[in-house]
Motif scaffolding. Structure first.
Motif, PDB file in Angstrom:
ATOM      1  N   VAL A 182       0.869  -1.130  -0.096  1.00  0.00           N
ATOM      2  CA  VAL A 182       0.125   0.094  -0.147  1.00  0.00           C
ATOM      3  C   VAL A 182       1.015   1.313   0.106  1.00  0.00           C
ATOM      4  CG1 VAL A 182      -1.718   1.269   1.187  1.00  0.00           C
ATOM      5  CG2 VAL A 182      -1.823  -1.068   1.097  1.00  0.00           C
ATOM      6  N   GLY A 183       1.889   1.071   0.814  1.00  0.00           N
ATOM      7  CA  GLY A 183       2.838   2.383   0.811  1.00  0.00           C
ATOM      8  C   GLY A 183       3.575   2.675  -0.406  1.00  0.00           C
ATOM      9  N   PHE A 184       3.972   1.464  -1.043  1.00  0.00           N
ATOM     10  CA  PHE A 184       4.667   1.449  -2.307  1.00  0.00           C
ATOM     11  C   PHE A 184       3.825   2.241  -3.403  1.00  0.00           C
ATOM     12  CE2 PHE A 184       5.664  -0.308  -6.362  1.00  0.00           C
ATOM     13  CZ  PHE A 184       7.045  -0.135  -6.364  1.00  0.00           C
ATOM     14  N   PHE A 185       2.595   1.811  -3.633  1.00  0.00           N
ATOM     15  CA  PHE A 185       1.940   2.307  -4.721  1.00  0.00           C
ATOM     16  C   PHE A 185       1.440   3.692  -4.276  1.00  0.00           C
ATOM     17  CE2 PHE A 185       1.414  -2.052  -5.832  1.00  0.00           C
ATOM     18  CZ  PHE A 185       1.633  -1.966  -7.414  1.00  0.00           C
ATOM     19  N   THR A 186       1.225   4.245  -2.925  1.00  0.00           N
ATOM     20  CA  THR A 186       0.890   5.679  -2.509  1.00  0.00           C
ATOM     21  C   THR A 186       2.230   6.440  -3.054  1.00  0.00           C
ATOM     22  OG1 THR A 186      -0.437   4.660  -0.715  1.00  0.00           O
ATOM     23  CG2 THR A 186       0.693   7.045  -0.716  1.00  0.00           C
ATOM     24  N   LYS A 187       3.249   6.247  -2.790  1.00  0.00           N
ATOM     25  CA  LYS A 187       4.417   6.995  -3.157  1.00  0.00           C
ATOM     26  C   LYS A 187       4.497   7.118  -4.609  1.00  0.00           C
ATOM     27  CE  LYS A 187       5.462   7.628   0.934  1.00  0.00           C
ATOM     28  NZ  LYS A 187       5.134   9.157   1.662  1.00  0.00           N
ATOM     29  N   PHE A 188       4.180   5.966  -5.230  1.00  0.00           N
ATOM     30  CA  PHE A 188       4.468   6.115  -6.609  1.00  0.00           C
ATOM     31  C   PHE A 188       3.408   6.598  -7.421  1.00  0.00           C
ATOM     32  CE2 PHE A 188       2.954   4.443 -11.162  1.00  0.00           C
ATOM     33  CZ  PHE A 188       4.235   4.263 -11.434  1.00  0.00           C
ATOM     34  N   ALA A 189       2.296   6.977  -6.892  1.00  0.00           N
ATOM     35  CA  ALA A 189       1.186   7.811  -7.231  1.00  0.00           C
ATOM     36  C   ALA A 189       1.388   9.255  -6.842  1.00  0.00           C
ATOM     37  CB  ALA A 189      -0.283   7.511  -6.391  1.00  0.00           C
ATOM     38  N   ILE A 190       2.079   9.501  -6.074  1.00  0.00           N
ATOM     39  CA  ILE A 190       2.767  10.814  -5.741  1.00  0.00           C
ATOM     40  C   ILE A 190       3.830  11.197  -6.403  1.00  0.00           C
ATOM     41  CG2 ILE A 190       3.746  12.441  -4.025  1.00  0.00           C
ATOM     42  CD1 ILE A 190       2.404  11.010  -1.632  1.00  0.00           C
ATOM     43  N   PHE A 191       4.565  10.303  -6.863  1.00  0.00           N
ATOM     44  CA  PHE A 191       5.681  10.675  -7.782  1.00  0.00           C
ATOM     45  C   PHE A 191       5.244  10.912  -9.363  1.00  0.00           C
ATOM     46  CE2 PHE A 191       9.056   8.720 -10.917  1.00  0.00           C
ATOM     47  CZ  PHE A 191       9.842   9.869 -10.460  1.00  0.00           C
ATOM     48  N   ILE A 192       4.289  10.242  -9.557  1.00  0.00           N
ATOM     49  CA  ILE A 192       3.787  10.487 -10.999  1.00  0.00           C
ATOM     50  C   ILE A 192       2.701  11.580 -11.114  1.00  0.00           C
ATOM     51  CG2 ILE A 192       2.591   9.160 -12.979  1.00  0.00           C
ATOM     52  CD1 ILE A 192       5.323   8.396 -12.556  1.00  0.00           C
ATOM     53  N   GLY A 193       1.699  11.578 -10.335  1.00  0.00           N
ATOM     54  CA  GLY A 193       0.606  12.319 -10.187  1.00  0.00           C
ATOM     55  C   GLY A 193       0.757  13.577  -9.652  1.00  0.00           C
ATOM     56  N   GLY A 194       1.571  13.889  -8.713  1.00  0.00           N
ATOM     57  CA  GLY A 194       1.735  15.129  -7.922  1.00  0.00           C
ATOM     58  C   GLY A 194       1.769  16.362  -8.903  1.00  0.00           C
ATOM     59  N   PRO A 195       2.594  16.430 -10.076  1.00  0.00           N
ATOM     60  CA  PRO A 195       2.888  17.640 -10.913  1.00  0.00           C
ATOM     61  C   PRO A 195       1.661  17.820 -11.594  1.00  0.00           C
ATOM     62  CG  PRO A 195       4.620  16.181 -11.044  1.00  0.00           C
ATOM     63  CD  PRO A 195       3.974  15.495 -10.254  1.00  0.00           C
ATOM     64  N   LEU A 196       0.691  16.659 -12.184  1.00  0.00           N
ATOM     65  CA  LEU A 196      -0.409  16.829 -12.780  1.00  0.00           C
ATOM     66  C   LEU A 196      -1.603  17.476 -12.151  1.00  0.00           C
ATOM     67  CD1 LEU A 196      -1.981  16.264 -15.442  1.00  0.00           C
ATOM     68  CD2 LEU A 196      -2.473  13.896 -14.525  1.00  0.00           C
ATOM     69  N   VAL A 197      -1.674  16.992 -10.768  1.00  0.00           N
ATOM     70  CA  VAL A 197      -2.764  17.333  -9.938  1.00  0.00           C
ATOM     71  C   VAL A 197      -2.395  18.977  -9.490  1.00  0.00           C
ATOM     72  CG1 VAL A 197      -4.089  17.008  -7.901  1.00  0.00           C
ATOM     73  CG2 VAL A 197      -3.127  15.199  -9.134  1.00  0.00           C
ATOM     74  N   GLY A 198      -1.046  19.159  -9.193  1.00  0.00           N
ATOM     75  CA  GLY A 198      -0.886  20.666  -9.094  1.00  0.00           C
ATOM     76  C   GLY A 198      -1.121  21.593 -10.318  1.00  0.00           C
ATOM     77  N   THR A 199      -0.887  21.064 -11.572  1.00  0.00           N
ATOM     78  CA  THR A 199      -1.271  21.678 -12.503  1.00  0.00           C
ATOM     79  C   THR A 199      -2.816  22.003 -12.761  1.00  0.00           C
ATOM     80  OG1 THR A 199       0.585  20.887 -13.722  1.00  0.00           O
ATOM     81  CG2 THR A 199      -0.924  22.003 -15.191  1.00  0.00           C
ATOM     82  N   LEU A 200      -3.379  21.002 -12.536  1.00  0.00           N
ATOM     83  CA  LEU A 200      -4.950  21.159 -12.587  1.00  0.00           C
ATOM     84  C   LEU A 200      -5.451  22.157 -11.596  1.00  0.00           C
ATOM     85  CD1 LEU A 200      -6.117  17.439 -13.112  1.00  0.00           C
ATOM     86  CD2 LEU A 200      -6.400  19.020 -14.661  1.00  0.00           C
ATOM     87  N   MET A 201      -4.845  22.021 -10.531  1.00  0.00           N
ATOM     88  CA  MET A 201      -5.250  22.989  -9.527  1.00  0.00           C
ATOM     89  C   MET A 201      -5.138  24.529  -9.719  1.00  0.00           C
ATOM     90  SD  MET A 201      -4.718  22.791  -5.395  1.00  0.00           S
ATOM     91  CE  MET A 201      -5.818  23.893  -4.304  1.00  0.00           C
ATOM     92  N   ASP A 202      -3.945  24.765 -10.516  1.00  0.00           N
ATOM     93  CA  ASP A 202      -3.566  26.058 -10.937  1.00  0.00           C
ATOM     94  C   ASP A 202      -4.633  26.519 -12.178  1.00  0.00           C
ATOM     95  OD1 ASP A 202      -1.523  26.485  -9.498  1.00  0.00           O
ATOM     96  OD2 ASP A 202      -0.010  25.733 -10.751  1.00  0.00           O
ATOM     97  N   HIS A 203      -5.182  25.767 -12.957  1.00  0.00           N
ATOM     98  CA  HIS A 203      -6.240  25.881 -13.941  1.00  0.00           C
ATOM     99  C   HIS A 203      -7.499  26.151 -13.567  1.00  0.00           C
ATOM    100  CE1 HIS A 203      -2.538  25.065 -16.376  1.00  0.00           C
ATOM    101  NE2 HIS A 203      -3.214  25.655 -17.351  1.00  0.00           N
TER     102      HIS A 203
END
Length: 594
Positions: A182-203
């Motif tokens: 569970v922790g492994f896939f959680t960190k993987f999601a942050i590593f991959i999806g963090g910039p994308l969700v941040g960009t969505l929040m800016d728009h």
């Protein structure tokens, strides 16, 4: 007709039809002439030049806010007066009419020196004490206090859940594998999806997106609660069979969504909104607000872990999870309401986005980027951020910070909670251990300031890293002594880890200041986000190793890997400190080390 100029009395004699041509000042014989007579120390003064000089002087006084260079203004005044006199002498004749003072009546009140004195006395000049007071006063104090309350309500539930789910999952089977996956896939999601969700929040508008992500986070937490409760009601034969269960797959997905939402919410609150509410030009107020936000987060970690640990020691896991679910449902409307009030009392400053798409109110011809473009944008941002990250002048200090994230075993977290649960330790003691580790973080905010004052920022960072590495080496030696089967050596082992957090959090505070000092301000956000992504990658890799070595008997091997990362961080930072570059000396010239 009589016009009052800034530096004397101006009398204009002309026909009514010639008023619109004053600005042109034509001097030809066939044009309408203006007989401009003024008294200023017995000389001739062009009234338009006089007005222009006074306007320049007034603007300079207003913009300088404190220091009015009267001598410089007077010199420029004399130069412009001479130019105006020469211009008037060459182009047109300006007769001089000597007027008596009793004809003017108000000459003294219109004296230039009196005007200067009156202007200077009305300027908003602040003393040093008043400037310090202003710098310490938040721009939106009411909104800032409500932001603290919203942070308290949201973080309390979040920190409680961060302790609850590893403890509840670890009780399913005597293995570290489910928690590590569970922790492994959680960190993987942050590593991959963090910039994308941040960009969505800016728009999109910030406050609606914040409320939406808060709802998504609460829904993901409730879904995880339902899956874990279901798992406790069914029989699990082996740890490997857990991974293929439908409820576990849903749990992994919900956990990744919950952590990704929580990360973006934390970044929006701590990196953006607290700056808007405290004021970008009020450094003392901003520093206090940052310290309060950090302490609220740590106090919530103490309270959440201790509370769930006490509940778990008195009730069964299913009952504890139901109580946690009730807190999640109750906290969501409170967080949304407090955020709405925060934005309202701060004149809508939270919703002032930085994206040109939202601020410019895009039309149909300028639509928001689609998902493919957002992914491409995120990849480009990551590539550019990695290049800038490698070229930063304080790279060794940042790499030492990243290496500390490899220490996911000898630190409060999912793996340590699962290990202590498998050892049969009382849940209240486990919760107290996590709470004390967070308390060390609160203490570090005070101790690090004293260390920086006495030793300098760089030596303070080295002391924190060496202190942590020394205590963790002792803790690993206690583990390998084989005495952890007894409760007293186990508690001593935990006390060493708790004390080591003091060094870790001290470097966390000092390292942030080193990066703030050494990174250019126009690249701070890019490099900071890249550093956070690399740190998540470090945790991701360490959890991957834990998936392979998932048996409790392999905990010593994982502890050695964690210790080596901390020792490596201390060695790297000390080497950088002992062999400074010219750029390092320039950046930290204020430090006693140099």
């Amino acid at each position: 007709m009589v016009l009052e100029a800034s530096m004397g009395l101006v009398i204009v004699s002309t026909r009514p039809s010639s008023a619109p041509s004053i600005s042109r000042r034509r001097c030809s014989s066939d044009s309408e002439r203006f007989r401009i007579r003024t008294i200023r120390r017995g000389g001739v003064l062009n009234p338009i030049a006089a007005s222009r000089r006074f306007e320049k002087f007034a603007l300079r006084c207003l913009y300088s806010n404190s220091n009015v260079h009267v001598d410089q203004v007077a010199m420029e005044e004399e130069e412009e007066e001479e130019e105006a006199f020469e211009d008037s002498s060459s182009g047109c004749s300006v007769p001089i009419v000597h007027l008596k003072s009793d004809m003017l009546g108000v000459t003294e009140s219109l004296n230039f020196e009196a005007d200067i004195n009156n202007l200077l006395t009305t300027l908003p000049v602040l003393s040093e004490e008043e400037q310090i007071t202003l710098a310490a006063t938040p721009a939106h104090p009411a909104g800032l206090y409500l932001l603290y309350a919203s942070c308290l309500a949201g973080n309390l539930v979040e920190q409680l859940w961060n302790f609850a789910w590893p403890a509840a999952v670890a009780l399913l089977h005597p293995s570290l594998l489910p928690v590590a996956v569970v922790g492994f896939f959680t960190k993987f999601a942050i590593f991959i999806g963090g910039p994308l969700v941040g960009t969505l929040m800016d728009h999109f508008p910030r406050v609606p997106v914040y409320n939406c992500l808060s709802t998504v986070q609460a829904a993901a937490q409730l879904l995880s609660v339902a899956m874990i409760i279901h798992a406790h009601n069914v029989h699990v034969s082996s740890a490997s069979s857990v991974l293929i269960q439908p409820w576990f797959i849903v749990l992994v997905f919900a956990g990744a969504v919950e952590r990704l939402s929580g990360l973006v919410l934390g970044v929006a609150m701590e990196r953006d909104w607290v700056v808007q509410l405290a004021g970008t030009n009020r450094p003392i107020a901003l520093a206090k607000a940052n310290a309060i936000i950090s302490r609220i987060d740590l106090l919530c970690e103490i309270t959440g872990a201790s509370l769930f640990g006490i509940l778990l020691s008195k009730y069964d896991p299913v009952t504890c999870l139901k109580l946690a679910a009730g807190m999640m449902i109750s906290a969501l409307p409170v967080v949304i309401l407090l955020m709405w009030l925060t934005n309202k009392l701060s004149a809508g400053v939270l919703d002032r986005c930085k994206s040109p798409h939202v601020c410019g109110k895009p039309s149909a011809q300028d639509p928001l980027p689609d998902v493919g473009k957002l992914v491409e944008m995120g990849l480009d941002t990551f590539r550019h951020g990695w290049v800038e990250y490698k070229q930063q002048p304080v790279l060794p200090a940042s790499l030492a910070y990243v290496l500390l994230y490899f220490n996911v075993v000898l630190a409060p977290g999912g793996l340590m909670t699962a290990f202590l649960t498998q050892k049969g330790l009382n849940p209240s003691i486990i919760g107290g251990f996590s709470g004390l580790c967070a308390f060390m973080g609160v203490a570090a905010t005070f101790i690090s300031a004293s260390l920086v004052k006495r030793l300098g920022i760089l030596k303070a960072g080295a002391v924190g890293l060496i202190f942590q590495a020394s205590l963790l080496m002792t803790a690993v030696a206690v583990y390998w002594s084989g005495s952890l089967t007894q409760q007293t050596p186990l508690l001593f082992f935990l006390c060493l880890i708790v004390l080591s957090r003091l060094g870790h959090m001290s470097y966390d505070v000092v390292g942030a200041q080193i990066l703030q000092t050494g990174i250019p301000s126009n690249k701070a956000n890019l490099i900071g986000a890249t550093e956070l992504s690399v740190a998540s990658l470090a945790e991701f890799m360490m959890l991957g190793v834990a998936i392979v070595a998932n048996d409790v008997s392999h905990f010593g091997f994982l502890a050695m890997l964690s210790l080596s990362s901390v020792v490596g961080a201390a060695w790297m930072f000390c080497q950088w400190l002992l062999n400074p570059t010219d750029e390092q000396r320039k950046l930290f010239s204020f430090d006693p080390q140099f």
